[in-house]
Write a protein that holds these residues in place. Structure first.
Motif, short mmCIF file in Angstrom:
data_model
loop_
_atom_site.label_atom_id
_atom_site.label_comp_id
_atom_site.label_asym_id
_atom_site.label_seq_id
_atom_site.Cartn_x
_atom_site.Cartn_y
_atom_site.Cartn_z
N SER A 1 0.82 -1.42 0.00
CA SER A 1 0.06 -0.07 0.11
C SER A 1 1.03 1.14 0.07
O SER A 1 1.59 1.36 1.06
CB SER A 1 -1.00 0.02 1.30
OG SER A 1 -1.57 1.17 1.20
N ARG A 2 0.97 2.00 -1.23
CA ARG A 2 1.64 3.27 -1.07
C ARG A 2 1.19 4.41 -0.29
O ARG A 2 1.87 5.11 0.17
CB ARG A 2 1.66 3.62 -2.65
CG ARG A 2 2.41 2.79 -3.55
CD ARG A 2 2.15 3.25 -4.95
NE ARG A 2 0.70 3.46 -5.46
CZ ARG A 2 0.42 4.16 -6.55
NH1 ARG A 2 1.20 4.77 -7.35
NH2 ARG A 2 -1.13 4.26 -6.66
N SER A 3 -0.03 4.29 0.03
CA SER A 3 -0.57 5.28 0.80
C SER A 3 -0.39 5.06 2.14
O SER A 3 -0.18 5.92 3.20
CB SER A 3 -2.14 5.65 0.79
OG SER A 3 -3.00 4.27 0.88
N ARG A 4 -0.61 3.81 2.68
CA ARG A 4 -0.29 3.28 4.18
C ARG A 4 0.98 3.03 4.31
O ARG A 4 1.36 2.99 5.66
CB ARG A 4 -1.44 2.25 4.49
CG ARG A 4 -2.83 2.62 4.50
CD ARG A 4 -3.64 1.46 5.00
NE ARG A 4 -3.39 0.34 4.49
CZ ARG A 4 -4.26 -0.37 3.47
NH1 ARG A 4 -5.09 0.38 2.95
NH2 ARG A 4 -3.79 -1.69 3.02
#
Length: 114
Positions: free
Chosen positions: A56-59
């Motif tokens: 997950s790039r966002s998390r």
């Protein structure tokens, strides 16, 4: 340190973040479900567990598809494209694939139809 086969790792062409895009497709119908990102460890986990695992790039963490939602992706096949810069992950998708609750992430906006 990843447990990914060194021969496979050598063939991967990663982006500047060390990631490879993974196009996810329903194995029996060919329906394109989603796009995820994998690094060496996510690919290793996917290959060894049979459960689709992404970065997950966002998390900034690994996630196994369906671990919290129940919308599991049972991996049937993983292919590397001719350039080594994209993965094709063929799965048996349980229920929906998109976080919006849709079957596929690609049914919202039709940009061109001929």
């Amino acid at each position: 340190m990843t447990g990914l086969d060194p021969g496979v790792a050598a063939r991967l062409k990663r982006n500047e973040a060390g990631l490879v895009p993974a196009v996810v497709q329903q194995h029996d119908t060919g329906e394109v479900l989603m796009l995820g990102w994998m690094d060496d460890e996510a690919l290793h986990r996917t290959l060894t567990t049979g459960r689709a695992t992404y970065w997950s790039r966002s998390r900034g963490e690994y996630w196994v598809k369906g671990e919290t939602s129940g919308h599991v992706q049972h991996v049937k096949e993983v292919r590397l494209d001719c350039d080594g810069d994209t993965l094709l992950v063929k799965v048996d998708q349980t229920d929906v694939a998109c976080h919006t609750g849709d079957r596929t992430c690609f049914d919202a906006d039709l940009l061109l139809a001929t």
